[in-house]
Motif scaffolding. Structure first.
Motif, PDB file in Angstrom:
ATOM      1  N   PHE A  18      50.297   6.335  20.488  1.00  0.00           N
ATOM      2  CA  PHE A  18      50.555   6.335  21.911  1.00  0.00           C
ATOM      3  C   PHE A  18      51.531   7.648  22.246  1.00  0.00           C
ATOM      4  O   PHE A  18      50.795   8.331  23.127  1.00  0.00           O
ATOM      5  CB  PHE A  18      50.921   5.102  22.511  1.00  0.00           C
ATOM      6  CG  PHE A  18      50.870   4.926  24.134  1.00  0.00           C
ATOM      7  CD1 PHE A  18      49.849   4.893  24.668  1.00  0.00           C
ATOM      8  CD2 PHE A  18      52.262   5.070  24.937  1.00  0.00           C
ATOM      9  CE1 PHE A  18      49.828   5.049  26.016  1.00  0.00           C
ATOM     10  CE2 PHE A  18      52.249   5.175  26.077  1.00  0.00           C
ATOM     11  CZ  PHE A  18      51.035   5.140  26.818  1.00  0.00           C
ATOM     12  N   HIS A  19      52.446   7.522  21.892  1.00  0.00           N
ATOM     13  CA  HIS A  19      53.417   8.553  22.124  1.00  0.00           C
ATOM     14  C   HIS A  19      52.801  10.004  21.715  1.00  0.00           C
ATOM     15  O   HIS A  19      52.922  10.966  22.608  1.00  0.00           O
ATOM     16  CB  HIS A  19      54.852   8.433  21.047  1.00  0.00           C
ATOM     17  CG  HIS A  19      55.740   9.359  21.227  1.00  0.00           C
ATOM     18  ND1 HIS A  19      56.301   9.669  22.230  1.00  0.00           N
ATOM     19  CD2 HIS A  19      56.137  10.317  20.175  1.00  0.00           C
ATOM     20  CE1 HIS A  19      57.256  10.521  22.084  1.00  0.00           C
ATOM     21  NE2 HIS A  19      57.325  11.075  20.875  1.00  0.00           N
ATOM     22  N   ILE A  20      52.175  10.282  20.599  1.00  0.00           N
ATOM     23  CA  ILE A  20      52.021  11.344  20.276  1.00  0.00           C
ATOM     24  C   ILE A  20      50.877  11.951  21.056  1.00  0.00           C
ATOM     25  O   ILE A  20      50.693  13.474  21.294  1.00  0.00           O
ATOM     26  CB  ILE A  20      51.378  11.754  18.501  1.00  0.00           C
ATOM     27  CG1 ILE A  20      51.396  13.216  18.246  1.00  0.00           C
ATOM     28  CG2 ILE A  20      50.129  11.189  18.474  1.00  0.00           C
ATOM     29  CD1 ILE A  20      52.797  13.748  18.140  1.00  0.00           C
ATOM     30  N   ILE A  25      50.149  17.305  24.394  1.00  0.00           N
ATOM     31  CA  ILE A  25      49.853  17.970  25.584  1.00  0.00           C
ATOM     32  C   ILE A  25      50.906  18.744  25.938  1.00  0.00           C
ATOM     33  O   ILE A  25      50.713  19.833  26.296  1.00  0.00           O
ATOM     34  CB  ILE A  25      49.043  17.208  26.584  1.00  0.00           C
ATOM     35  CG1 ILE A  25      47.867  16.459  26.068  1.00  0.00           C
ATOM     36  CG2 ILE A  25      49.077  17.806  27.927  1.00  0.00           C
ATOM     37  CD1 ILE A  25      46.961  15.681  27.119  1.00  0.00           C
ATOM     38  N   SER A  26      52.011  18.178  26.051  1.00  0.00           N
ATOM     39  CA  SER A  26      53.080  18.789  26.955  1.00  0.00           C
ATOM     40  C   SER A  26      53.875  19.977  25.923  1.00  0.00           C
ATOM     41  O   SER A  26      54.119  20.875  26.550  1.00  0.00           O
ATOM     42  CB  SER A  26      54.285  17.818  27.197  1.00  0.00           C
ATOM     43  OG  SER A  26      54.606  16.890  26.522  1.00  0.00           O
ATOM     44  N   ILE A  27      53.790  19.786  24.990  1.00  0.00           N
ATOM     45  CA  ILE A  27      54.209  20.967  23.998  1.00  0.00           C
ATOM     46  C   ILE A  27      53.786  22.334  24.239  1.00  0.00           C
ATOM     47  O   ILE A  27      54.218  23.328  24.612  1.00  0.00           O
ATOM     48  CB  ILE A  27      54.355  20.871  22.543  1.00  0.00           C
ATOM     49  CG1 ILE A  27      54.993  19.678  21.866  1.00  0.00           C
ATOM     50  CG2 ILE A  27      54.390  22.097  21.554  1.00  0.00           C
ATOM     51  CD1 ILE A  27      54.614  19.298  20.348  1.00  0.00           C
ATOM     52  N   SER A  69      57.958   6.603  25.979  1.00  0.00           N
ATOM     53  CA  SER A  69      57.140   6.016  24.788  1.00  0.00           C
ATOM     54  C   SER A  69      58.061   6.431  23.722  1.00  0.00           C
ATOM     55  O   SER A  69      58.143   5.981  22.668  1.00  0.00           O
ATOM     56  CB  SER A  69      55.680   6.543  24.567  1.00  0.00           C
ATOM     57  OG  SER A  69      55.447   7.839  24.533  1.00  0.00           O
ATOM     58  N   GLY A  70      58.809   7.879  23.615  1.00  0.00           N
ATOM     59  CA  GLY A  70      59.635   8.251  22.869  1.00  0.00           C
ATOM     60  C   GLY A  70      60.933   7.557  22.722  1.00  0.00           C
ATOM     61  O   GLY A  70      61.483   7.397  21.701  1.00  0.00           O
ATOM     62  N   VAL A  71      61.363   7.011  23.907  1.00  0.00           N
ATOM     63  CA  VAL A  71      62.749   6.359  23.952  1.00  0.00           C
ATOM     64  C   VAL A  71      62.274   4.988  23.112  1.00  0.00           C
ATOM     65  O   VAL A  71      63.115   4.493  22.379  1.00  0.00           O
ATOM     66  CB  VAL A  71      62.944   5.694  25.370  1.00  0.00           C
ATOM     67  CG1 VAL A  71      64.108   4.704  25.222  1.00  0.00           C
ATOM     68  CG2 VAL A  71      63.390   7.043  26.182  1.00  0.00           C
ATOM     69  N   LEU A 106      68.108  19.440  26.862  1.00  0.00           N
ATOM     70  CA  LEU A 106      67.472  20.452  27.294  1.00  0.00           C
ATOM     71  C   LEU A 106      66.305  20.598  28.117  1.00  0.00           C
ATOM     72  O   LEU A 106      66.358  21.155  29.487  1.00  0.00           O
ATOM     73  CB  LEU A 106      67.539  21.624  26.108  1.00  0.00           C
ATOM     74  CG  LEU A 106      67.065  23.200  26.387  1.00  0.00           C
ATOM     75  CD1 LEU A 106      68.685  23.730  26.799  1.00  0.00           C
ATOM     76  CD2 LEU A 106      66.771  23.894  25.081  1.00  0.00           C
ATOM     77  N   GLU A 107      65.442  19.919  27.599  1.00  0.00           N
ATOM     78  CA  GLU A 107      63.995  19.622  28.321  1.00  0.00           C
ATOM     79  C   GLU A 107      64.180  18.784  29.592  1.00  0.00           C
ATOM     80  O   GLU A 107      63.737  19.202  30.592  1.00  0.00           O
ATOM     81  CB  GLU A 107      62.874  19.262  27.541  1.00  0.00           C
ATOM     82  CG  GLU A 107      63.059  18.082  26.745  1.00  0.00           C
ATOM     83  CD  GLU A 107      62.222  17.617  25.701  1.00  0.00           C
ATOM     84  OE1 GLU A 107      61.899  18.435  24.957  1.00  0.00           O
ATOM     85  OE2 GLU A 107      61.697  16.429  25.788  1.00  0.00           O
ATOM     86  N   ALA A 108      65.118  17.670  29.371  1.00  0.00           N
ATOM     87  CA  ALA A 108      65.013  16.759  30.385  1.00  0.00           C
ATOM     88  C   ALA A 108      65.880  17.391  31.569  1.00  0.00           C
ATOM     89  O   ALA A 108      65.411  17.246  32.738  1.00  0.00           O
ATOM     90  CB  ALA A 108      65.865  15.521  29.910  1.00  0.00           C
TER      91      ALA A 108
END
Ligand code: HDD
Ligand code: HEM
Ligand code: HEM
Lengths: 457, 334
Positions: A18-20, A25-27, A69-71, A106-108
């Motif tokens: 689910f996470h991947i 997409i976002s990368i 989902s990463g958390v 950085l991204e957040a």
């Protein structure tokens, strides 16, 4: 009976699968959106701004799903695989730690400025924030893929008292399979996103959106796809050669080779049979597999029966590998065909538009298939040759794992439906927005949040 | 080369730092979610409230990832022990975090007809997260004991943490909003402030009673004179806020930021008190930071990076707060 091991494996697979979907997409979407913004800065052409606005909203939604989902992922190591950290924590810990420190913050932080700060910072600063977000996501892929690759092809370590200690960080990070996996995954992300952009834009055009922005986005997506698709096939081939060198057992499963063969055929289709250790209904091209993997028509490929440890599950790996390649070839063909049509006729025929709409989520299937090949091909090991999955599993009772699995499954199913549904909805809605508004005056038609009248600066 | 023992202390410090920063930062945005009014006619209020946390929540949550990451990196044995003991509450908390994280985005993008539903999900998710975090705090203090009295204590702690988050969330809103909404936030702050006070009081009374070692540590002359400052400061902050909140809003919105600072002080004091009670145990009565630590060469490798990166993180975090300084306005992507 379902035991903690099986349930934990299913739960990990469910969560990471689910996470991947969202990082994939976002990368790349970060870089696409940055491109739209830079083009706007350069040309001041409002069409680029429209493309930026539409896709940045999709980026925000995708990011939110990736983050939550990463958390969840980061808790799974301690809760379900305590043996993993006990044995290889000295390696995995720092790599995960660097991911948080250098990438996630950085991204957040810059994501906030990028999404909501466009009127509060100078345009250059805003573009810079978008750049930092893109750098952050790519860095995060760098660290986590270094870890995953190290689990596939461990190097740069020594064992003291049964625990793995780091001896050479450079060798750990740039382990043998890492450069290939990193490149292959980044391009996978690029392709997935290119087809998403092309597909959603095609959908808007189908819905009668005659504006310029979706056409521009469609063209951008197609050109990127046409450039990346052949590169991906080439890199994938190199990746396979690398795997053949370091994890021959995995390649044997991918190619369905049960017994050592010289001049092995490239199987286009077959039904692997685990109990009889053979394939049924083989359709193949003679000698090709040997040629690809050893550069010799009669080269030898070691069969699964020759390895000491029990083999990974053959059938799913075999099918998943073929699914990925089929989609890769399909992507290549579609992108080149559509680009050719665009070049010749300046527009796309209805049929092609419809086809691109169909291909919207094709990258997801290839990416998942690729990861299943990689991860299942590593079984029964969790860290290749060092730690078996069995040894790492938690002591939590199966009922608890079953319950959490059920909850995640339910929530994820709903979210996936909501995500796809919302993308479509946003596409349909944007169809009704007027063409050229001046880019920086707020319109009432698509505010992110509408204001409280009393709450202004 | 720093010795292994000192490294353990440094990493325990770093972890403590990220836990308290997390509690304050995600505390206020969870708190905003907890007090969110979900009646149909409060839509504009909800929009402003959510706009006030929009640019920050993602980075706030990253402090949790950092805390778990540091626990995982520096004290893998403690990580395994805590996360397996708290398996179900952790899973529930994650579900809460997932729900609120996505509701935040979906509410703005889904069909208008579904917006209220997502707002409700946002509120439920925030409450679930706060309750489970409080419950886990209770379990931690009780050394994961499974009994009726422990359960009662944990439930109390769950409510206490939820109240504390509402408190910091409402004071955040006092700072970031104006007009009618600000007046409502002041009311929320007064209510949740009193509830938090009761919560803090009971937890600090029960803790030394159930953990004799904690009792000995606190009531030990002459250290006692010094550490009693912690509860005293905490009490004064509560009292000060109680008085101040009754007078807000003042002309020109003077002092609208003060209640938030006071609650931050309360959070820091409560955290210091807990840390003081248990140090050097990382899992109370079970595991000390020295027993749980991982290999020094790996810790050194991260420490170098952290020394360089953490200041940079602080700089751009400060920059982001500066950019979004002032009253919350409508959130737009352009
Ligand atoms: C940092 C480590 C890491 C990373 C980046 C990934 N995995 Fe993984 N994967 C594991 C670490 C791991 C693991 C902890 O090692 C598991 C859990 C149980 C196991 O056997 O390996 C695993 C198992 C596992 C399984 C179950 C295999 C089986 O039990 O037969 C699947 C299907 C995936 N993973 C899929 C993925 C996907 C789709 C990923 C894409 C991001 C991915 N993995 C990245
Ligand atoms: C076991 C594996 C994984 C773990 C533990 C993990 C952990 C995490 C965590 C905790 C976050 C949220 C960060 C935040 O709060 O901002 C996150 C987001 C992200 N992860 Fe993963 N992740 C894993 C696999 C992967 C892989 C394989 C990739 C890429 C190839 C990846 C790429 C990203 C990216 C780009 C984000 C940013 C959010 C987004 O783009 O949606 N992750 N991950
Ligand atoms: C058509 C040519 C392709 C070839 C020959 C190829 C080859 C491979 C091989 C050999 C692996 C496994 C490596 C290992 O486990 O060690 C792999 C994994 C993977 N593939 Fe492909 N691939 C192709 C196309 C694609 C496409 C089109 C995508 C996605 C859009 C994709 C995404 C992935 C992903 C995400 C992985 C797992 C991560 C990794 O190990 O790199 N592949 N690929």
């Amino acid at each position: 009976m379902l035991d903690t091991l099986i349930l934990s494996r299913v739960q990990f697979a469910l969560n990471i699968s689910f996470h991947i979907l969202f990082p994939t997409i976002s990368i790349a979407l970060c870089w696409f959106v940055l491109f739209f913004k830079i083009r706007f800065d350069q040309t001041q052409n409002p069409v680029w701004m429209r493309a930026y606005r539409f896709w940045v909203k999709i980026l925000a939604l995708t990011f939110a799903l990736g983050i939550v989902s990463g958390v969840t992922m980061s808790f799974q190591f301690g809760s379900n695989w305590p043996g993993f950290m006990e044995k290889v924590g000295n390696i995995a810990g720092p790599l995960l730690g660097y991911e948080v420190l250098t990438a996630f913050f950085l991204e957040a932080t810059f994501l906030g400025i990028m999404l909501f700060g466009i009127h509060r910072v100078p345009s250059k600063m805003h573009t810079f924030s978008a750049f930092m977000v893109a750098v952050g996501t790519t860095l995060s892929a760098f660290w986590i893929l270094a870890l995953d690759s190290w689990m596939q092809t461990p190097s740069g370590f020594e064992i003291q008292n049964g625990v793995v200690h780091a001896s050479n960080w450079w060798a750990i990070i740039f382990n043998p399979s890492f450069p290939y996996r990193m490149t292959h995954m980044l391009i996978a992300s690029g392709l997935t996103t290119a087809f998403l952009i092309a597909g959603i834009s095609a959908y808007r055009i189908q819905q009668g959106d005659a504006k310029h922005a979706p056409q521009l986005a469609l063209k951008t997506g197609l050109i990127v796809a046409a450039l990346l698709a052949p590169v991906q096939v080439f890199i994938g081939d190199l990746h396979g050669l690398n795997t053949f060198e370091h994890q021959p057992q995995k390649v044997a499963a991918m190619e369905g080779v049960w017994h050592t063969e010289s001049g092995a055929p490239l199987l286009l289709f077959a039904v692997p049979d685990e109990s009889q250790k053979t394939n049924h209904l083989e359709v193949g091209i003679p000698n090709l597999a040997s040629l690809i993997l050893t550069h010799d028509l009669n080269g030898e490929i070691k069969g699964l029966s020759e390895f000491d440890s029990e083999p990974p599950p053959v059938a799913p790996i075999f099918y998943a590998f073929r699914l990925m390649i089929a989609i890769g070839v399909l992507m290549w063909a579609s992108a080149w065909l559509a680009c050719y049509q665009l070049y010749r006729h300046k527009t796309l025929p209805k049929r092609t538009v419809k086809w691109l709409n169909w291909m919207t989520f094709s990258g997801w299937f290839a990416t998942l298939a690729g990861w299943y090949v990689t991860e299942m091909g590593r079984q029964p090991w969790l860290v290749n040759g060092l730690l078996s999955t069995q040894e790492a599993v938690t002591t939590v009772p199966p009922s608890h794992v079953g319950l959490s699995l059920l909850m995640y499954g339910l929530v994820y199913a709903i979210l996936l439906v909501a995500y796809i549904h919302t993308l479509r909805l946003m596409a349909r809605r944007s169809t009704q927005i007027e063409e050229y508004e001046t880019p920086n005056t707020p319109s009432s038609s698509d505010p992110v949040f509408s204001t409280a009248p009393g709450a202004s600066v | 080369m720093i010795s292994a023992d000192v490294l353990s202390i440094i990493f325990a410090g770093l972890m403590g730092l990220s836990v308290i920063v997390y509690a304050i930062l995600d505390g206020y945005d969870l708190g905003v979610g907890i007090v969110l009014p979900i009646n149909t006619n409060a839509e504009t209020e909800r929009d402003t409230m959510i706009a006030s946390i929009g640019p920050f929540w993602d980075a706030n949550e990253t402090w949790l990832v950092l805390a778990v990451g540091l626990l995982l990196v520096a004290f893998p044995a403690a990580n395994a022990l805590i996360l397996t003991k708290l398996y179900l509450p952790v899973a529930l908390m994650l579900i809460g975090l997932i729900l609120r994280g996505v509701a935040f985005d979906f509410r703005a993008k889904a069909a208008i007809a579904h917006k209220l539903a997502w707002d409700r999900v946002f509120k439920m998710g925030s409450i679930l997260t706060a309750l489970t975090q409080g419950y886990m705090l209770g379990q931690y203090v009780m050394s994961f004991e499974q009994s009726l009295s422990s359960f009662l204590f944990c439930s109390l702690s769950a409510l206490g943490v939820t109240a504390a988050y509402s408190y910091i969330g409402s004071t955040w809103l006092i700072m970031k909003t104006e007009g009618e909404l600000q007046k409502r936030s002041i009311r929320w702050a007064r209510l949740s402030g009193r509830a938090s006070f009761i919560g803090v009081l009971t937890v600090s009374l029960i803790n030394p009673l159930v953990n004799p070692s904690v009792f000995d540590r606190w009531f030990q002359f002459p250290l006692m004179m010094f550490v009693l400052l912690i509860p005293i400061l905490c009490f004064l902050a509560f009292l000060f806020n109680e008085i101040l909140l009754a007078r807000l809003p003042k002309p020109n919105d003077r002092h609208c930021w003060l209640p938030f600072m006071m609650v931050t002080l309360i959070f820091i004091m409560c955290f210091s008190a807990l840390a003081f009670s248990f140090f050097p145990d990382i899992v109370p009565n079970k595991l000390t930071i020295w027993e749980a630590a991982s290999a020094p060469e790996s810790l050194m490798f991260i420490l170098w990076g952290a020394l360089f990166v953490v200041p940079v993180i602080l700089v751009y975090t400060a920059f982001s707060y500066k950019v979004f300084h002032g009253k919350a306005t409508e959130l737009r992507y352009y």
